[in-house]
Every structure is written in structure tokens, then in C-alpha cells.
Write an enzyme that holds these catalytic residues in place. Structure first.
Site, PDB file in Angstrom:
ATOM      1  N   GLU A  29       0.797  -1.233   0.000  1.00 29.16           N
ATOM      2  CA  GLU A  29       0.000   0.000   0.000  1.00 29.16           C
ATOM      3  C   GLU A  29       0.829   1.283   0.000  1.00 29.16           C
ATOM      4  OE1 GLU A  29      -3.762   0.261   2.229  1.00 29.16           O
ATOM      5  OE2 GLU A  29      -3.341  -1.752   2.967  1.00 29.16           O
ATOM      6  N   HIS A  58     -10.895   5.146  18.154  1.00 27.90           N
ATOM      7  CA  HIS A  58     -11.903   4.198  18.633  1.00 27.90           C
ATOM      8  C   HIS A  58     -11.451   3.498  19.907  1.00 27.90           C
ATOM      9  CE1 HIS A  58     -13.677   3.688  14.330  1.00 27.90           C
ATOM     10  NE2 HIS A  58     -14.387   4.551  15.032  1.00 27.90           N
ATOM     11  N   TYR A  59     -12.434   3.230  20.759  1.00 28.78           N
ATOM     12  CA  TYR A  59     -12.201   2.351  21.897  1.00 28.78           C
ATOM     13  C   TYR A  59     -13.510   1.636  22.177  1.00 28.78           C
ATOM     14  CZ  TYR A  59     -10.128   0.410  26.047  1.00 28.78           C
ATOM     15  OH  TYR A  59      -9.617  -0.466  26.956  1.00 28.78           O
ATOM     16  N   PRO A 115     -10.840  -0.369  19.748  1.00 26.69           N
ATOM     17  CA  PRO A 115     -10.561  -0.338  18.313  1.00 26.69           C
ATOM     18  C   PRO A 115     -10.714  -1.721  17.686  1.00 26.69           C
ATOM     19  CG  PRO A 115      -8.516  -0.407  19.533  1.00 26.69           C
ATOM     20  CD  PRO A 115      -9.620  -0.308  20.562  1.00 26.69           C
ATOM     21  N   HIS A 164      -3.362  -1.316  17.416  1.00 30.58           N
ATOM     22  CA  HIS A 164      -2.170  -0.542  17.095  1.00 30.58           C
ATOM     23  C   HIS A 164      -2.684   0.884  16.941  1.00 30.58           C
ATOM     24  CE1 HIS A 164       1.799   0.382  15.311  1.00 30.58           C
ATOM     25  NE2 HIS A 164       1.093   1.294  14.649  1.00 30.58           N
ATOM     26  N   HIS A 176      -4.043   4.282  16.111  1.00 29.24           N
ATOM     27  CA  HIS A 176      -4.291   4.972  14.852  1.00 29.24           C
ATOM     28  C   HIS A 176      -5.376   6.019  15.065  1.00 29.24           C
ATOM     29  CE1 HIS A 176      -6.980   1.499  15.078  1.00 29.24           C
ATOM     30  NE2 HIS A 176      -7.831   2.160  14.339  1.00 29.24           N
ATOM     31  N   HIS A 235      -8.402   8.433  13.190  1.00 26.06           N
ATOM     32  CA  HIS A 235      -9.295   8.633  12.054  1.00 26.06           C
ATOM     33  C   HIS A 235      -9.432  10.126  11.777  1.00 26.06           C
ATOM     34  CE1 HIS A 235     -10.888   4.448  11.826  1.00 26.06           C
ATOM     35  NE2 HIS A 235     -10.499   4.441  13.098  1.00 26.06           N
TER      36      HIS A 235
END
Length: 328
Positions: free
Chosen positions: A161, A245-246, A248, A252, A254, A256
């Protein structure tokens, strides 16, 4: 869907649609799935709001759905994940017909994926510092040991990627990179959704953030916003929302980055998303030294009843039992 409109009225209003003459697009929302058009019908002003219809869910339609798609174009692939654009109209093989489907493929998928995407009830749980330390942290550790982060490390280490990486700042402690989220169609700016992956591997979730990390978080925030607005000049800094997020999907750390007009679905809702600004503010206001952090506060969030964390931890605790940490 059966109409209850009298036949003569139905015939009259159905004839309006082919006579609609477009003046301009007024709005595009629901991540591009609904448009509002201004136009005229027989020289009189008219509004036409078009929304993609719901999928047919009978087995015959679902079975033929994959083979009915045309002009399938891959947007990216990494490990077991791949994403595409495609057309549903058989006649779209000829002519420049824009794609009307965004597809995500997980292959081969795991039971965890099946549970995540299955319809299920939700529960609100409160994770105290002691619950996190005693049960949730060992569960997170067990998830990472299963090798589910290979696709993340592939990106960070430059194996996959790399054509999608739109900004990179390499450093073992402070480095991070920015790339499109797989759920974005990569063209509709009001549904813009990017992902900031940090290079350091000692931060698994928001729980690992401490007061000592505040300046680093501010640096990352400024760099992510700067890179996004440079790449997409029509988007201004105050049109961006940053959150984590939690729990997530993968552990790892990250961030958004989304356009503020992206309609807030479940992934942006209370009980799932924590605003980056609020996280920074919480860390700054905590008492104690630099090692004080998010592991010292209680967090409330929702879990699916089919999720492993509910089944193995919070569901057990609700029934008065003791989670089997050794069985994680």
C-alpha cells in the site's frame, strides 16, 4: 414494496420523473448514497431527492449478486483485505458509467470478522482502571499475539500500500503515516475518511496514552491536518474531525480523520469514538506526574453481544463470574 397510491395518481406522478430537467446539484450526503437535485418539470421548479434502494435480501438475489457485478476495479489490497469499485448495471460494460458499489473483501476471514459484521445486540460497559488492568489488557495482549496486525506492519514497514501513503514522517518514536481509509471511495470530499498510523508500537490503544505524550499528540494532530488540507485544498482545517476508537478493531494506535459533514454512523457515535481534542484535554488535566494517563480513568463504551470481549469478560462479570484470563 407495494404502492397504496390509486393507479391514476401513480401513473401521473411516475410520468414526472423522465421529464425532470436538472438545474444543479444541491447536496450529496450519507457518504454519497443520497443526492438532492434542483431542476424543473414542464418549466416549473422541482426537487428530486434520490437515494440508493435497500438491498434485496432473499437468497436468490444474494446468491447472484457477486456474479452480476461489472467493471470491478481494485482500489487496494493488503494481507486478507481488499477493496473495489464496481457497477451493478449489466449495460455498464459499455460507456462511461460511474461505479455504484464500493466493495470490501476479507479473505480468508476469521470468526472474529464474522462476529463483527453480524447483526447483534449492543451493551454499554464501564471499564474501570482495575477492570482494564486485570482483564482487558491481558485480552488485548492475546489478540496481538495472534498475528492479526500483519497488515498494519506491512504498511508501516513499506511492503504494501505504499502507493496509497499520502504523507509519512519516519522516526521510531515520532513517526507516522497517512493513507485513505478502506471505507472511503477516494473521491467524495464530504465523506473523506483518512487513517493516521503511528510507527511506534508501544501504544496499542488510547489506554496507553500518558501525559508525557501530549506534545507528541499535538504534533501528530497538526501534521495530519496539514497533510490532509495540502492534498485536498478544498477542505479546510476546521472541516476536519479527528478521533480514535475504543475498543478499536485492531490494537495498534491509529487516528481517524474525517470530513465534518460525513454523517456520523455507529463508528463515530458515543460509545465508540473519542475525539482527539478531548483526549488531549483529559491528559492535560490529569493529576500526577508524566506517567499518569488514560489507564487511570474509567471509560464507557458499547460492545456487541457476539464480541469476544463481551463473551469472555464483561458478560461473565455481569453474571457475577470470574473471567478466565488464562483462556484468552
Amino acid at each position: 414494496m407495494t404502492s397504496t397510491t390509486p393507479p391514476d395518481v401513480a401513473a401521473r406522478v411516475e410520468a414526472y420523473i423522465p421529464r425532470f430537467q436538472l438545474t444543479r446539484l444541491l447536496n450529496q450526503d450519507q457518504a454519497g448514497r443520497r443526492i438532492s437535485l434542483l431542476g424543473t418539470i414542464d418549466s416549473k421548479p422541482a426537487l428530486l431527492i434520490a437515494e440508493r434502494a435497500a438491498f434485496a435480501t432473499d437468497n436468490a438475489h444474494l446468491s447472484s449478486f457477486p456474479t452480476s457485478l461489472t467493471k470491478i476495479k481494485n482500489l487496494g489490497a493488503n494481507d486478507i483485505y481488499a477493496w473495489f469499485l464496481a457497477n451493478s448495471n449489466p449495460s455498464s460494460t459499455n460507456g462511461d458509467v460511474p461505479p455504484d458499489f464500493k466493495l470490501n473483501l476479507i479473505y480468508p476471514c476469521t470468526e472474529k470478522h464474522v462476529k463483527k459484521y453480524s447483526a447483534q445486540g449492543l451493551r454499554i460497559v464501564t471499564e474501570t482502571p482495575s477492570t482494564y488492568a486485570k482483564y482487558v489488557l491481558p485480552w488485548i495482549r492475546s489478540q496481538r499475539e495472534k498475528g492479526t496486525l500483519n497488515w498494519v506492519f506491512n504498511i508501516i514497514e513499506g511492503r504494501t500500500e505504499q502507493e496509497d501513503v499520502i504523507y509519512r514522517e519516519s522516526d521510531p518514536q515520532n513517526g507516522f503515516l497517512l493513507l485513505p481509509d478502506l471505507n472511503w471511495d477516494r473521491k467524495t470530499l464530504t465523506s473523506l475518511h483518512l487513517l493516521g498510523l503511528v510507527e511506534r508500537r508501544d501504544i496499542w490503544s488510547v489506554r496507553d496514552l500518558k501525559k508525557v505524550d501530549v506534545e507528541w499528540l499535538k504534533h501528530v494532530r497538526e501534521k495530519l491536518i496539514g497533510a490532509t488540507t495540502k492534498l485536498y485544498p478544498d477542505v479546510e482545517a476546521d472541516q476536519l474531525k479527528l478521533y480514535v476508537h475504543y475498543q478499536p478493531t485492531y490494537h495498534h494506535f491509529h487516528i481517524h480523520i474525517v470530513h465534518v459533514q460525513l454523517e456520523a454512523g455507529a463508528t463515530q457515535s458515543v460509545g465508540k469514538a473519542l475525539g482527539l481534542e478531548n483526549i488531549i484535554s483529559t491528559l492535560e488535566s490529569l493529576g500526577g506526574g508524566e506517567e499518569a494517563g488514560m489507564q487511570d480513568v474509567s471509560l464507557a463504551y458499547h460492545l456487541g453481544e457476539a464480541s469476544e470481549l463481551w463473551e469472555k469478560v464483561f458478560g461473565v462479570l455481569k453474571e457475577g463470574g470470574e473471567p478466565d484470563v488464562e483462556g484468552f
